[in-house]
Design an enzyme around this catalytic site. Sequence first.
Site, PDB file in Angstrom:
ATOM      1  N   ALA A 116       0.828  -1.206  -0.165  1.00 43.88           N
ATOM      2  CA  ALA A 116       0.003  -0.042  -0.042  1.00 43.88           C
ATOM      3  C   ALA A 116       0.790   1.223   0.112  1.00 43.88           C
ATOM      4  CB  ALA A 116      -0.918   0.058   1.215  1.00 43.88           C
ATOM      5  N   HIS A 117       0.530   2.125  -0.712  1.00 45.64           N
ATOM      6  CA  HIS A 117       1.300   3.457  -0.775  1.00 45.64           C
ATOM      7  C   HIS A 117       0.132   4.514  -1.403  1.00 45.64           C
ATOM      8  CE1 HIS A 117       2.291   1.385  -4.739  1.00 45.64           C
ATOM      9  NE2 HIS A 117       2.209   2.621  -5.029  1.00 45.64           N
ATOM     10  N   VAL A 118       0.653   5.982  -1.160  1.00 42.36           N
ATOM     11  CA  VAL A 118      -0.078   6.957  -1.788  1.00 42.36           C
ATOM     12  C   VAL A 118       0.864   7.806  -2.253  1.00 42.36           C
ATOM     13  CG1 VAL A 118      -1.497   8.891  -0.982  1.00 42.36           C
ATOM     14  CG2 VAL A 118      -1.779   6.961   0.215  1.00 42.36           C
TER      15      VAL A 118
END
Length: 142
Positions: free
Chosen positions: A92-94
């Site tokens: 997960a990453h933004v």
Amino acid sequence: MATLFTRIIDGDIPGRFVWADEICVAFLTIQPRRLGHTMVVPRAEVDQWVDLPADVAAHVFAVAQMIGVAQRSAFDAQRIGVLIEGYEVPHAHVHVWPSRTPDDFDLRNVMREVPDADADRAAATLREQLRRDGHAEFVPEH
């Protein structure tokens, strides 16, 4: 096997870090939409953001917002882009990036070859703005 992002977090692969705390880190991407394009990544290896514990997701988004505020000042951005997709790295990453034009939101418009000096300067600029914004305790030296 550790994800690419875990290997960056662990120092096995170099990264241009601009934020580090006990829950997440933020570092510049090697193929930015604009200089200063940052990835906010939880330390825990969770494939999709919808599977993050609520408190971790809230923290990641709060850090992404602080990064965006700093980018707006540091890079004189008109807008701050945010994207969650995760097809290339199952962690997960933004994505958070400064924008001056709608073209900055076109996924095909990435900088493929960024000179190290330009990337280093962008990281230093963002770190300095984060310190000015009162987040010095979370901003690594490099």
